[in-house]
Write a protein that holds these residues in place. Structure first.
Motif, PDB file in Angstrom:
ATOM      1  N   ILE A  56      59.615  69.329  66.638  1.00  0.00           N
ATOM      2  CA  ILE A  56      58.569  70.316  66.340  1.00  0.00           C
ATOM      3  C   ILE A  56      57.244  69.615  66.067  1.00  0.00           C
ATOM      4  O   ILE A  56      56.186  70.071  66.514  1.00  0.00           O
ATOM      5  CB  ILE A  56      59.000  71.194  65.135  1.00  0.00           C
ATOM      6  N   VAL A  58      56.158  66.760  67.268  1.00  0.00           N
ATOM      7  CA  VAL A  58      55.570  66.299  68.532  1.00  0.00           C
ATOM      8  C   VAL A  58      54.935  67.473  69.274  1.00  0.00           C
ATOM      9  O   VAL A  58      53.776  67.409  69.713  1.00  0.00           O
ATOM     10  CB  VAL A  58      56.650  65.633  69.417  1.00  0.00           C
ATOM     11  N   VAL A  59      55.685  68.556  69.387  1.00  0.00           N
ATOM     12  CA  VAL A  59      55.157  69.725  70.096  1.00  0.00           C
ATOM     13  C   VAL A  59      53.896  70.239  69.409  1.00  0.00           C
ATOM     14  O   VAL A  59      52.901  70.556  70.065  1.00  0.00           O
ATOM     15  CB  VAL A  59      56.220  70.846  70.165  1.00  0.00           C
ATOM     16  N   ILE A  62      50.741  68.037  70.132  1.00  0.00           N
ATOM     17  CA  ILE A  62      50.191  68.283  71.472  1.00  0.00           C
ATOM     18  C   ILE A  62      49.554  69.669  71.525  1.00  0.00           C
ATOM     19  O   ILE A  62      48.455  69.861  72.038  1.00  0.00           O
ATOM     20  CB  ILE A  62      51.293  68.177  72.544  1.00  0.00           C
ATOM     21  N   PHE A  63      50.265  70.622  70.943  1.00  0.00           N
ATOM     22  CA  PHE A  63      49.821  72.019  70.934  1.00  0.00           C
ATOM     23  C   PHE A  63      48.439  72.135  70.295  1.00  0.00           C
ATOM     24  O   PHE A  63      47.516  72.715  70.867  1.00  0.00           O
ATOM     25  CB  PHE A  63      50.871  72.810  70.142  1.00  0.00           C
ATOM     26  N   LEU A  65      46.201  69.765  69.768  1.00  0.00           N
ATOM     27  CA  LEU A  65      45.200  69.050  70.562  1.00  0.00           C
ATOM     28  C   LEU A  65      44.728  69.916  71.714  1.00  0.00           C
ATOM     29  O   LEU A  65      43.526  70.034  71.983  1.00  0.00           O
ATOM     30  CB  LEU A  65      45.794  67.748  71.103  1.00  0.00           C
ATOM     31  N   VAL A  66      45.712  70.547  72.407  1.00  0.00           N
ATOM     32  CA  VAL A  66      45.364  71.385  73.551  1.00  0.00           C
ATOM     33  C   VAL A  66      44.447  72.521  73.118  1.00  0.00           C
ATOM     34  O   VAL A  66      43.409  72.776  73.739  1.00  0.00           O
ATOM     35  CB  VAL A  66      46.642  71.958  74.189  1.00  0.00           C
TER      36      VAL A  66
END
Lengths: 357, 623, 209
Positions: A56, A58-59, A62-63, A65-66
């Motif tokens: 979670i 890691v996701v 990235i989430f 940042l996006v």
């Protein structure tokens, strides 16, 4: 969108905090394991939770940042049309496989460990088990506990010694149920067509903390009063358990009531109730005839009908209208209507049914 | 025979929808019927949460609670989620592959009417003596023992609607294999079409075991068979196997189209092609395949033995891998893109954390030994609602906003859309997050109440409050639909401005023949390619010519109606033989008679002539 | 090629069952349907195997008491032959020999009725000689459901083929009805294959015990 992400993060920390601190009631919660089985299962829960929190995080990174970096600012901007990236794709295929292996190995090991009931197969010269075996029979909506090697049948309240493995045979008399003592170990279904076997161990210290009384549940929808098919587990140390066993075995014939009211109650009981409810603990009656809870040590139990406070008032209310408290139960309408005086006498008698005076 | 441009009153419109074989109209029928059942199932959910808000509540009785709980699950899965997914498949998939219609338009209509009459039959149970009360899984020992006709409604209703789903699946499979436009190779198909394809294959192989299970139980309950009667040699575990061999793939039947909708959404609103398209397809197929290998994880507590449990535990964990691949691919689709947060995109973005939460608890549940604790507790309730609401329902709501203009030619209001989104999302997490803990604290699922003093009070109240947020979100959506329909502002071909696939090249809604000339597909995201080359429309693959179209028919309605009638006969034959048998035979006669009529009456369809098509051009007709 | 076009032996295409898009769809769709039917029968087989010989008391007949080879073998032969005759029918369909096709299909139907008759006799025999009924035990329910389901498929197939023959008797072959005949024969083969499994799993394995 940041709001949502923050919200998720907070909830993550909430999980962490809750799991680490333990939560729920000590007599009921799987997060406060009170025995070997629950302990192993709790270990697996923690392991899988840690791995999953890693995923979670890691996701989430990235989430976030996006969401922050790639908002549309220029209406005419056409991003580069990327097909993919082999290295990245291999990474997020291989790493999950490794993580799952870390979880799979202890899962398989524990699954086999929990299913090991081989000591139940061995019997000594007298034809008795070397270990404590309890036959659990589930009925709409009550539980029967039979100790085949000790010649004892009791109901609604399972009595077990702490710090030793207890082996269970589970069988249903009607529809499918499921036998679950959350604080002590995971559940096993109680099927109508076969006997399921497993073991549990009740930890002495944890039992003390839980007031020596664990909550048991039916975990498989079995009809209207599925929610109320509770039972209790009295976990006591070995000596106390032996005392209890001897006290139960001493009851060879129905105990005689001592007070006048209780004696009147006993007469009513012998006329209207004894057809279904036994008051001796022997298991000589065939299973098909044991159609209602055994009442031998009723006065020492902690609940009336498994759910109501253990008071005279509850007994009277229950007998007056069982349908009100456990809809769909098999008792309602099987006996004549009773006057308040009769109910009072009956309650006195039932409360006097104690094996350990 | 140019009969397609007629003016219509209400009666004519109604007749049109009763007889239509046009996939776009059938999509609207699915949307309306599925939406209706979604609201019904939602009301049932509210009743559940009201009852459980406080301990020892008596808002509903125990028996009624079991009926509501059973119907909530059954309705949401079979009568809301499935048809809403079918609505999008019908509305979008044929357009995405550049086809004029599906392979079997007649069968398509039949599929809808079977589902519809099955659903109506099931819900009539409320008015005819009580609804089914053995849970949506209807485990045999309890279901066979259940009194009254509730469970019979379940058995017969699901057989009828299940058959509709099955033939719908076959229809989509053949459509995708045979009717793709020139140049539309398999690896150029949009992700939603791929999802439809894999889903349809799952339907084809998953629904027959359910049908058999339902038939066996119907035989037991209505015709004296002994499949599940233990004293007569029967075995109730057979039902569990049959049900879950269907039931687990069913979860993927629901979630894969959701993946498809989100894949489209991410690509559109990131203005970027889907990251790792091939691995996305691979993951999709792999999930579909593994979906059939894991059913027994629903039966870990059954006592199947450690070998079975261990095998199914590991197989189940394996599904985490392709699912993870998809999550990362979606994230990297947005990475480097130009992300615009429209309402559909909000749903897609919110889907990622919600679904990841549902996914990781799925892996936790896969750990068999630990599952003995989770099984049949509120932890499981929380898990599958995170997957189904956090995945499927978010996709359906997002898809509704995304494809609404393509289906109806007008946009839903964005502000109201975002209000719906936030209400629903907050409500969803509020309702279900805490339920994980309820389960771990020892609360079994499917309980009509709980006693005080077990530490369940606060969490249940929080959960119930959340449910009302979701309800408020749905009400705002309904207001949105009504107000925008009244205003009815027409939109052009590509209302979102960033459409990538073929459907966005057509008018909104498309003409009933979809493509005047079949398009030539020159790569993935065919319409995007044309736009990037500065073209307005698609490159045609054929000269303008006559178009062959199927005839409308009332027979699908009649065939389904016949089974609906027959079901009543089958159900009441035990106690009302005098009229039930004639009704049974009448119903079957209607169905078989309609089939016979269909068989002997040639149906060659009709042609739209080239000249009429050219007229359309000049008038700009939108059919 | 248009569906209503009139054909001669010379212009008749080599694969009339797949000559038009509708026909191709029907062909493929039907194969998928048979895929679903396979799972359907697989579920029934699994149920039967789980409940084989599961009876409430020892007085009831078991598989090894019930089944006799001559009867089931005859039924098997009838159905296998009917599959062969339907192959001949399709051979003539492809050669545009309508009359011959009807003849062979007629033979298929007759054999099918023979099979069905034997099955009815067989069920009747079990009920009266052994009191082995649909409701007498789980074994009985499973047996009659599996074999009866197949029997119902045979009956439906017969109705289907007869309807097709009657409907097209006057007008001969065209590209509209050729795929219909083909698909019906495909269905008939499928029924035959299922029977081979029933013969093996239910009867042969049943007789061994």
């Amino acid at each position: 969108m940041k709001r949502l992400a923050k919200w998720r993060l907070i909830s993550l920390f909430a999980i962490l905090a809750l799991v680490l601190s333990g939560c729920g009631k000590p007599y009921l919660s799987t997060l406060q394991p009170a025995g070997d089985v629950a302990e192993m299962q709790f270990g697996l829960m923690k392991l899988s939770t840690y791995i999953m929190i890693g995923v979670i995080i890691v996701v989430t990174v990235i989430f976030l940042l996006v969401l922050v970096k790639f908002r549309r600012k220029d209406e005419n901007m056409i991003p580069k049309q990327v097909e993919g990236n082999h290295r990245l794709e291999i990474i997020w295929t291989v790493i999950p496989i490794l993580l799952l292996l870390i979880l799979a190995v202890p899962t398989v090991a524990t699954t086999f460990n929990l299913a090991n009931v081989s000591p139940m197969d061995k019997k000594n010269a007298d034809g008795k088990h070397n270990v404590l075996v309890v036959n659990v029979r589930a009925n709409l909506y009550w539980w029967e506990f039979e100790y085949p090697d000790l010649g004892i049948v009791t109901s609604q309240e399972l009595v077990v010694p702490t710090n030793q493995k207890v082996y269970f045979n589970l069988k249903s008399s009607d529809v499918k149920h499921s036998f679950w003592i959350p604080a002590v170990g995971g559940k096993l279904d109680v099927n109508p067509e076969n006997v399921n076997k497993f073991w549990l161990e009740f930890d002495n210290k944890k039992a003390d903390e839980a007031g020596n009384l664990f909550y048991g549940k039916c975990a498989e929808l079995c009809g209207e009063s599925h929610a109320l098919m509770d039972f209790k587990v009295k976990a006591i140390d070995k000596d106390k358990f032996q005392t209890w066993v001897r006290a139960m075995q001493n009851v060879k014939k129905p105990q005689e009531a001592t007070t006048a009211s209780a004696q009147e109650g006993q007469q009513i009981f012998s006329k209207s109730c004894i057809g279904c409810h036994a008051v001796t603990p022997t298991n000589s009656t065939p299973i098909a005839a044991r159609i209602a809870p055994n009442m031998t040590n009723f006065g020492e139990r902690s609940r009336v009908a498994g759910i109501l406070p253990h008071t005279k008032e509850s007994i009277k209310n229950w007998i007056k209208n069982p349908e009100k408290y456990k809809p769909g139960n098999k008792m309602a309408g099987k006996y004549p209507t009773m006057s308040d005086a009769q109910l009072n006498a009956l309650a006195d008698y039932l409360m006097s049914l104690k094996v350990q005076k | 025979m140019s009969t397609y441009a007629k003016k219509q009153g209400f009666g004519a419109t109604l007749w049109d929808f009763l007889t239509t074989v046009d996939h776009k109209k059938i999509a609207i029928l699915y949307l309306i019927a599925g939406g209706f059942f979604f609201v019904v199932g939602g009301l049932e959910a509210l009743f559940i949460r009201i009852q459980l808000a406080v301990p020892n509540n008596d808002f509903v009785s125990a028996g009624l609670y079991n009926q509501i709980m059973t119907m909530h699950g059954t309705t949401m899965i079979f009568l809301a989620a499935m048809p809403l997914i079918f609505a999008f498949m019908n509305a979008v998939m044929p357009l995405q592959i550049g086809a004029r219609d599906v392979a079997f338009p007649f069968v398509n209509a039949l599929g809808f009417w079977l589902f519809f009459f099955g659903g109506v039959f099931l819900n009539l149970s409320w008015f005819l003596g009580g609804a089914p009360d053995a849970g949506w899984t209807s485990y045999a020992s309890l279901a066979v023992a259940s009194k009254g006709h509730g469970v019979d409604f379940y058995l017969l209703g699901l057989q009828i609607s299940g058959f509709g789903t099955l033939i719908g699946g076959i229809n989509f499979l053949v459509t995708i294999i045979n009717m793709r436009a020139p140049g539309m190779t398999y690896m150029r198909m949009p992700m939603f079409t791929w999802a439809t394809f894999v889903t349809s294959a799952l339907i084809l192989f998953a629904f027959p075991p359910l049908t058999i299970g339902l038939v066996l139980m119907m035989f037991d309950r209505l015709f004296g068979a002994k499949f599940f009667e233990v004293s007569m040699g029967g075995n109730t575990i057979i039902w569990e196997h049959l049900f879950w061999i269907f039931g687990h793939p069913e979860v993927y039947i629901l979630i894969l189209p959701a993946f498809g909708i989100f894949s489209e959404t991410f690509a559109i609103f990131s203005r970027k092609r889907l990251f790792g398209y091939s691995s996305m397809v691979f993951a999709l197929v792999l999930i579909g395949f593994l979906g059939f290998m894991v059913w027994a994880h629903h039966m870990f507590a059954d006592g199947l033995g450690p070998v079975t449990n261990a095998i199914f535990a590991v197989a189940t964990m394996a599904i985490g891998v392709p699912t993870g691949i998809k999550i990362f691919n979606w994230l990297f689709t947005m990475w480097g893109g130009s992300v615009k947060f429209t309402t559909p995109m909000l749903y897609a973005v919110a889907f990622i954390p919600s679904f990841v939460a549902g996914g990781v608890t799925g892996v936790m549940l896969a750990s068999a030994a630990a599952d003995y604790q989770y099984h049949d507790s509120y932890f499981v309730v929380a898990h599958f609602h995170y997957v189904i609401v956090g995945g499927v329902v978010l996709a359906l709501l997002g898809g509704t906003h995304l494809y609404w203009p393509k289906i109806f030619g007008t946009m839903l209001n964005e502000t109201l859309g975002k209000i719906t989104f936030w209400l629903f999302l907050i409500g969803f997490h509020l309702t279900f997050f805490i339920q994980h803990f309820l389960g771990l604290w020892g609360m079994p699922r499917r309980v009509f109440t709980y006693l005080p003093g077990q530490g369940f009070e606060t969490a249940n109240m929080v959960s119930s409050v959340g449910a009302f947020f979701m309800a408020a979100g749905v009400i705002v959506l309904l207001i949105n639909i009504i107000t925008t329909s009244v205003k009815n502002v027409r939109v052009g071909n590509d209302p979102w401005g960033d459409g990538r696939t073929l459907e966005w090249a057509l008018s909104s809604p498309p003409p009933f023949y979809n493509y005047k000339q079949l398009p030539l597909v020159r790569g993935l995201d065919a319409y995007w390619i044309e736009k990037m080359e500065g073209k307005k429309g698609l490159t045609p693959a054929e000269p303008l010519g006559d178009i062959h179209m199927p005839n409308s028919s009332f027979l699908p309605f009649m065939m389904s109606f016949g089974l609906f009638v027959a079901a009543f006969g089958a159900m009441y034959h035990g106690e009302h033989g005098t009229w039930a048998f004639p009704v049974l035979f009448l119903g079957l006669a209607i169905t078989l008679g309609s089939m016979f009529l269909r068989s002997v009456k040639d149906d060659h369809g009709f042609h739209i002539h080239k000249e009429d098509l050219m007229d359309d051009d000049e008038k700009g007709v939108k059919a | 090629m248009h569906v209503e076009e009139k054909f001669t032996h010379e212009t008749w295409p080599a694969s009339p069952e797949k000559a038009t898009l509708e026909a191709k769809n029907k062909f493929l769709g039907f194969w998928f349907f048979l895929g679903g039917e396979t799972v359907l029968f697989a579920s029934l087989f699994a149920t039967y195997l789980a409940l084989k010989d599961r009876v409430p008391n020892t007085h009831q007949a078991l598989a090894k008491d019930l089944f006799e080879l001559p009867l089931t073998f005859t039924a098997t032969m009838l159905l296998l032959t009917s599959s062969l005759t339907s192959v001949y029918a399709m051979y003539h369909m492809k050669n545009f020999a309508f009359k011959k096709m009807l003849l062979w299909l007629g033979l298929t139907v007759l054999l099918g009725f023979g099979f069905l008759g034997l099955e009815i006799y067989e069920f009747n025999h079990y009920v009266h000689a052994f009191h082995h009924t649909f409701t007498s035990s789980a074994f009985g329910s499973a047996f009659y459901t599996l074999v009866g389901f197949h029997g119902a498929h045979v009956a439906f197939g017969l109705l289907w083929i007869i309807t097709l023959m009657a409907r097209n008797a006057k007008r001969g072959l065209n590209l509209y009805n050729a795929p219909k005949f083909y698909v019906a024969s495909l269905y008939w083969h499928f029924i035959d294959v299922v029977w081979v499994f029933i013969f093996t799993v239910v009867y042969l394995m049943g007789m061994v015990g």
